[in-house]
Scaffold this motif. Sequence first.
Motif, PDB file in Angstrom:
ATOM      1  N   GLU A   1      29.981  61.540  92.668  1.00 52.78           N
ATOM      2  CA  GLU A   1      29.338  60.287  92.275  1.00 52.78           C
ATOM      3  C   GLU A   1      28.501  60.036  91.091  1.00 52.78           C
ATOM      4  O   GLU A   1      28.327  59.073  90.823  1.00 52.78           O
ATOM      5  CB  GLU A   1      27.989  60.160  93.589  1.00 52.78           C
ATOM      6  CG  GLU A   1      28.867  59.869  95.094  1.00 52.78           C
ATOM      7  CD  GLU A   1      29.596  58.592  95.072  1.00 52.78           C
ATOM      8  OE1 GLU A   1      28.874  57.397  94.742  1.00 52.78           O
ATOM      9  OE2 GLU A   1      30.791  58.562  95.553  1.00 52.78           O
ATOM     10  N   LEU A   2      27.841  61.136  90.679  1.00 58.08           N
ATOM     11  CA  LEU A   2      27.348  60.989  89.293  1.00 58.08           C
ATOM     12  C   LEU A   2      28.479  60.290  88.307  1.00 58.08           C
ATOM     13  O   LEU A   2      28.129  59.649  87.439  1.00 58.08           O
ATOM     14  CB  LEU A   2      26.692  62.333  88.867  1.00 58.08           C
ATOM     15  CG  LEU A   2      25.240  62.735  89.556  1.00 58.08           C
ATOM     16  CD1 LEU A   2      24.921  64.033  88.792  1.00 58.08           C
ATOM     17  CD2 LEU A   2      24.300  61.650  89.180  1.00 58.08           C
ATOM     18  N   ASP A   3      29.384  61.128  88.522  1.00 62.02           N
ATOM     19  CA  ASP A   3      30.542  60.556  87.453  1.00 62.02           C
ATOM     20  C   ASP A   3      30.913  59.105  87.834  1.00 62.02           C
ATOM     21  O   ASP A   3      31.433  58.412  86.803  1.00 62.02           O
ATOM     22  CB  ASP A   3      31.853  61.566  87.516  1.00 62.02           C
ATOM     23  CG  ASP A   3      31.524  63.171  87.101  1.00 62.02           C
ATOM     24  OD1 ASP A   3      30.624  63.158  86.253  1.00 62.02           O
ATOM     25  OD2 ASP A   3      32.325  63.968  87.345  1.00 62.02           O
ATOM     26  N   ARG A   4      31.080  58.762  88.956  1.00 61.72           N
ATOM     27  CA  ARG A   4      31.745  57.502  89.220  1.00 61.72           C
ATOM     28  C   ARG A   4      30.749  56.570  88.772  1.00 61.72           C
ATOM     29  O   ARG A   4      30.980  55.496  88.493  1.00 61.72           O
ATOM     30  CB  ARG A   4      31.912  57.622  90.819  1.00 61.72           C
ATOM     31  CG  ARG A   4      32.585  56.285  91.322  1.00 61.72           C
ATOM     32  CD  ARG A   4      32.697  56.351  92.971  1.00 61.72           C
ATOM     33  NE  ARG A   4      31.486  56.195  93.778  1.00 61.72           N
ATOM     34  CZ  ARG A   4      30.920  54.888  93.784  1.00 61.72           C
ATOM     35  NH1 ARG A   4      31.462  53.792  93.415  1.00 61.72           N
ATOM     36  NH2 ARG A   4      29.918  54.741  94.569  1.00 61.72           N
ATOM     37  N   ARG A   5      29.546  56.747  89.091  1.00 60.19           N
ATOM     38  CA  ARG A   5      28.286  55.806  88.728  1.00 60.19           C
ATOM     39  C   ARG A   5      27.779  55.825  87.241  1.00 60.19           C
ATOM     40  O   ARG A   5      27.043  55.102  86.998  1.00 60.19           O
ATOM     41  CB  ARG A   5      27.081  56.101  89.594  1.00 60.19           C
ATOM     42  CG  ARG A   5      27.546  55.898  91.216  1.00 60.19           C
ATOM     43  CD  ARG A   5      26.446  56.200  92.012  1.00 60.19           C
ATOM     44  NE  ARG A   5      26.677  56.240  93.595  1.00 60.19           N
ATOM     45  CZ  ARG A   5      26.083  55.648  94.357  1.00 60.19           C
ATOM     46  NH1 ARG A   5      24.827  55.384  94.271  1.00 60.19           N
ATOM     47  NH2 ARG A   5      26.513  55.704  95.633  1.00 60.19           N
ATOM     48  N   HIS A   6      28.423  57.042  86.702  1.00 59.03           N
ATOM     49  CA  HIS A   6      28.084  57.035  85.163  1.00 59.03           C
ATOM     50  C   HIS A   6      26.611  57.139  84.977  1.00 59.03           C
ATOM     51  O   HIS A   6      25.976  56.640  84.082  1.00 59.03           O
ATOM     52  CB  HIS A   6      28.599  55.828  84.334  1.00 59.03           C
ATOM     53  CG  HIS A   6      29.920  55.657  84.279  1.00 59.03           C
ATOM     54  ND1 HIS A   6      30.963  56.291  84.001  1.00 59.03           N
ATOM     55  CD2 HIS A   6      30.484  54.371  84.909  1.00 59.03           C
ATOM     56  CE1 HIS A   6      31.918  55.798  84.131  1.00 59.03           C
ATOM     57  NE2 HIS A   6      31.952  54.691  85.005  1.00 59.03           N
ATOM     58  N   LEU A   7      26.040  58.328  85.634  1.00 58.17           N
ATOM     59  CA  LEU A   7      24.609  58.504  85.818  1.00 58.17           C
ATOM     60  C   LEU A   7      24.483  60.012  85.228  1.00 58.17           C
ATOM     61  O   LEU A   7      25.630  60.699  85.516  1.00 58.17           O
ATOM     62  CB  LEU A   7      24.106  58.432  87.387  1.00 58.17           C
ATOM     63  CG  LEU A   7      24.096  57.370  88.166  1.00 58.17           C
ATOM     64  CD1 LEU A   7      23.631  57.432  89.561  1.00 58.17           C
ATOM     65  CD2 LEU A   7      23.223  56.325  87.297  1.00 58.17           C
ATOM     66  N   ASP A   8      23.237  60.362  84.670  1.00 60.29           N
ATOM     67  CA  ASP A   8      22.828  61.575  84.102  1.00 60.29           C
ATOM     68  C   ASP A   8      21.971  62.016  85.343  1.00 60.29           C
ATOM     69  O   ASP A   8      21.343  61.286  86.000  1.00 60.29           O
ATOM     70  CB  ASP A   8      22.206  61.350  82.836  1.00 60.29           C
ATOM     71  CG  ASP A   8      23.000  60.927  81.553  1.00 60.29           C
ATOM     72  OD1 ASP A   8      24.225  61.358  81.579  1.00 60.29           O
ATOM     73  OD2 ASP A   8      22.478  60.153  80.896  1.00 60.29           O
ATOM     74  N   ARG A   9      22.096  63.275  85.346  1.00 62.17           N
ATOM     75  CA  ARG A   9      21.377  64.226  86.331  1.00 62.17           C
ATOM     76  C   ARG A   9      19.919  63.824  86.317  1.00 62.17           C
ATOM     77  O   ARG A   9      19.146  63.839  87.242  1.00 62.17           O
ATOM     78  CB  ARG A   9      21.570  65.770  86.163  1.00 62.17           C
ATOM     79  CG  ARG A   9      22.730  66.195  86.508  1.00 62.17           C
ATOM     80  CD  ARG A   9      22.989  67.609  86.424  1.00 62.17           C
ATOM     81  NE  ARG A   9      23.927  68.184  87.323  1.00 62.17           N
ATOM     82  CZ  ARG A   9      23.472  68.770  88.443  1.00 62.17           C
ATOM     83  NH1 ARG A   9      22.208  68.707  88.655  1.00 62.17           N
ATOM     84  NH2 ARG A   9      24.248  69.297  89.177  1.00 62.17           N
ATOM     85  N   ASP A  10      19.356  63.587  84.999  1.00 61.56           N
ATOM     86  CA  ASP A  10      18.052  63.491  84.789  1.00 61.56           C
ATOM     87  C   ASP A  10      17.373  61.938  85.124  1.00 61.56           C
ATOM     88  O   ASP A  10      16.052  61.750  85.059  1.00 61.56           O
ATOM     89  CB  ASP A  10      17.473  63.649  83.680  1.00 61.56           C
ATOM     90  CG  ASP A  10      17.893  63.082  82.340  1.00 61.56           C
ATOM     91  OD1 ASP A  10      19.105  62.478  82.727  1.00 61.56           O
ATOM     92  OD2 ASP A  10      17.768  63.289  81.386  1.00 61.56           O
ATOM     93  N   GLU A  11      18.253  61.216  85.523  1.00 61.27           N
ATOM     94  CA  GLU A  11      17.980  59.651  85.916  1.00 61.27           C
ATOM     95  C   GLU A  11      17.317  59.597  87.116  1.00 61.27           C
ATOM     96  O   GLU A  11      17.527  60.346  88.072  1.00 61.27           O
ATOM     97  CB  GLU A  11      19.047  58.985  85.981  1.00 61.27           C
ATOM     98  CG  GLU A  11      19.639  58.611  84.396  1.00 61.27           C
ATOM     99  CD  GLU A  11      20.718  57.621  84.381  1.00 61.27           C
ATOM    100  OE1 GLU A  11      20.632  56.506  84.911  1.00 61.27           O
ATOM    101  OE2 GLU A  11      21.708  57.925  83.641  1.00 61.27           O
ATOM    102  N   GLY A  12      16.321  58.626  87.281  1.00 65.95           N
ATOM    103  CA  GLY A  12      15.603  58.599  88.847  1.00 65.95           C
ATOM    104  C   GLY A  12      16.783  58.202  89.850  1.00 65.95           C
ATOM    105  O   GLY A  12      16.469  58.361  90.944  1.00 65.95           O
ATOM    106  N   ALA A  13      17.736  57.151  89.445  1.00 66.37           N
ATOM    107  CA  ALA A  13      18.946  56.882  90.422  1.00 66.37           C
ATOM    108  C   ALA A  13      19.399  58.069  90.910  1.00 66.37           C
ATOM    109  O   ALA A  13      19.832  58.179  91.724  1.00 66.37           O
ATOM    110  CB  ALA A  13      19.604  55.787  89.517  1.00 66.37           C
TER     111      ALA A  13
END
Length: 64
Positions: free
Chosen positions: A23-35
Amino acid sequence: MHRYAFSLHPDEVDLLSQLFEDELDRRHLDRDEGAAEELAAKIFRLYQSGVREIDDLRQKISGS
């Protein structure tokens, strides 16, 4: 507030970790983001509530 013990087996940890990473990859999120933290919490809450199948978990978090 009551707290209940909840333990996970290694295979369950692997399943939840893989879902989170996907899901992090799919959403283009970094682990350290609040999201990302909110996503992890939602996945864990769903699993605790009895949603155990990966496809069901993916479906329930898809709108997050």
